[in-house]
Design an enzyme around this catalytic site. Structure first.
Site, mmCIF file in Angstrom:
data_model
loop_
_atom_site.group_PDB
_atom_site.id
_atom_site.type_symbol
_atom_site.label_atom_id
_atom_site.label_comp_id
_atom_site.label_asym_id
_atom_site.label_seq_id
_atom_site.Cartn_x
_atom_site.Cartn_y
_atom_site.Cartn_z
ATOM 1 N N CYS A 64 46.467 3.957 93.207
ATOM 2 C CA CYS A 64 46.906 4.986 92.239
ATOM 3 C C CYS A 64 46.860 6.318 92.975
ATOM 4 O O CYS A 64 45.771 6.750 93.383
ATOM 5 C CB CYS A 64 45.982 4.990 91.025
ATOM 6 N N ASN A 71 43.335 7.498 82.724
ATOM 7 C CA ASN A 71 43.148 6.632 83.896
ATOM 8 C C ASN A 71 41.668 6.707 84.270
ATOM 9 O O ASN A 71 41.020 7.742 84.036
ATOM 10 C CB ASN A 71 44.011 7.159 85.060
ATOM 11 N N CYS A 81 52.926 10.794 88.893
ATOM 12 C CA CYS A 81 52.741 9.522 89.596
ATOM 13 C C CYS A 81 52.879 9.778 91.089
ATOM 14 O O CYS A 81 54.005 9.969 91.581
ATOM 15 C CB CYS A 81 53.771 8.493 89.119
ATOM 16 N N GLY A 82 51.759 9.768 91.794
ATOM 17 C CA GLY A 82 51.791 10.109 93.215
ATOM 18 C C GLY A 82 52.462 9.046 94.062
ATOM 19 O O GLY A 82 53.309 9.350 94.905
HETATM 20 N N1 LIG Z 1 49.185 5.236 84.787
HETATM 21 C C1 LIG Z 1 49.400 6.672 85.055
HETATM 22 C C2 LIG Z 1 50.814 6.900 85.638
HETATM 23 C C3 LIG Z 1 50.994 6.252 87.011
HETATM 24 C C4 LIG Z 1 50.135 6.934 88.050
HETATM 25 C C5 LIG Z 1 49.903 6.168 89.345
HETATM 26 N N2 LIG Z 1 50.645 4.954 89.526
HETATM 27 C C6 LIG Z 1 50.007 7.067 90.576
HETATM 28 O O1 LIG Z 1 50.393 6.603 91.653
HETATM 29 O O2 LIG Z 1 49.656 8.267 90.438
HETATM 30 C C7 LIG Z 1 49.242 7.477 83.735
HETATM 31 O O3 LIG Z 1 49.453 6.913 82.663
HETATM 32 O O4 LIG Z 1 48.917 8.671 83.833
#
Ligand SMILES: N[C@H](CCC[C@H](N)C(=O)O)C(=O)O
Length: 309
Positions: free
Chosen positions: A244, A217, A74-75
């Protein structure tokens, strides 16, 4: 239970601090995430971040999506963790190393007048597979591989006309697309126009497509120039988010691989801008952007979430 609510470019998280006081054993973080992130049963957010001790490192970050599923990366969350550690004096330096499910991640904080205004995260190596072009001859592929590029050499990339992609046959994932691993899975489409209908129809269909047994994603990227991309992301386990971080990395890496982008580019997402830099296929991809603390949120009744011992 106390959460610190934070966001990175509008991507909201509830953070549980397991560094100050050890958390009760057997907490069911998946259930806590699903209830607390749901705006009808809790404070509401896109995900739950759990901070834990990690020997020899500044912390371990676990990330749970709003549906309770745990993710590998999660970046935006990592940038929020960097700010949290600095603001709460767990670190005095302007850098940190965080353990995550996809490996150690190095952070650098930009601090102005004592305030963390921006954080850069080295998000690891990117694995990329451009799907759906003509395969070039073996020699070209060998030459491409020798340059450390992963996945087949770009033959041509399709910028999908909006209506054509909306009407694509979804018995298979519409090709060409680019599957990118940034510690978590992404499927990137280049489009000529971004629309709510496209994201809200195709996002969930691709997220749960049988081609992705762990779900994925989904990124929709409109290339504005060689250094500028407009991006919207349907996140696995969440839905469309304001931003994201790993999605921005995936889209820029796919654009660079396709020869459409320079090595440094800006991603304009609905919640704000993120900078991505990927010097070469063998190096780590770097994500830079803001991290903001919204405030402390109290939420009662966590006991019911303790896992049966
Ligand atoms: N939903 C993503 C995790 C959060 C990633 C996102 N919020 C970011 O900032 O990279 C997954 O299931 O791989």
């Amino acid at each position: 239970m106390l959460f610190t609510k934070m966001h990175g470019a509008g991507n909201e998280f509830l953070l549980i601090d397991g560094l100050d006081l050890p958390l009760p054993p057997h907490l069911d973080f998946a259930s806590i995430a699903a209830r607390a992130c749901d705006r009808s049963t809790g404070p509401g957010a896109d995900g739950l971040i759990v901070l834990e001790h990690a020997s020899g490192l500044d912390a371990r970050m676990r990330i749970f999506n709003a549906d309770g599923s745990e993710a590998g990366a999660c970046g935006n969350g990592l940038r929020c963790v960097g700010k949290y550690l600095y603001d709460h004096k767990y670190i005095r330096r302007k850098d940190a190393t965080i353990a995550t499910a996809s490996g150690k991640r190095e952070l650098t904080l930009e601090v102005v007048a004592g305030e963390v205004v921006s954080v850069s995260v080295w998000m690891g190596n990117v694995r990329l597979e451009a799907r759906g072009e003509r395969r070039e001859d073996k020699n070209t592929q060998a030459r491409s591989a020798s340059k450390g590029l992963q996945g087949p050499p770009p033959d041509r990339y399709k910028i999908w006309p909006l209506q054509e992609l909306r009407q694509a046959d979804l018995s298979v994932v519409p090709q060409p697309s680019t599957v990118v691993q940034v510690g978590n899975p992404h499927c990137v489409f280049f489009v000529d126009e971004l629309s709510d209908e496209l994201i809200h129809e195709l996002g969930p269909a691709i997220e749960t497509h049988p081609a992705f047994p762990d779900r994925t994603n989904v990124e929709f990227a409109r290339i504005n120039s060689r250094t500028d991309v407009a991006l919207r992301v349907w996140e696995r386990g969440v839905g469309e988010t304001a931003a994201c971080g790993t999605g921005a990395c995936a889209a820029i890496a796919a654009g660079i691989h396709a020869g459409l982008l320079n090595r440094d580019a800006t991603c304009h997402l609905p919640g704000g801008d993120l900078q991505v830099s990927w010097i070469n296929a063998g190096s780590q991809i770097r994500l830079t952007g803001p991290a903001v603390t919204v405030g402390v949120v109290a939420w009662e009744q966590p006991d019911q979430f303790a896992k049966a011992a």
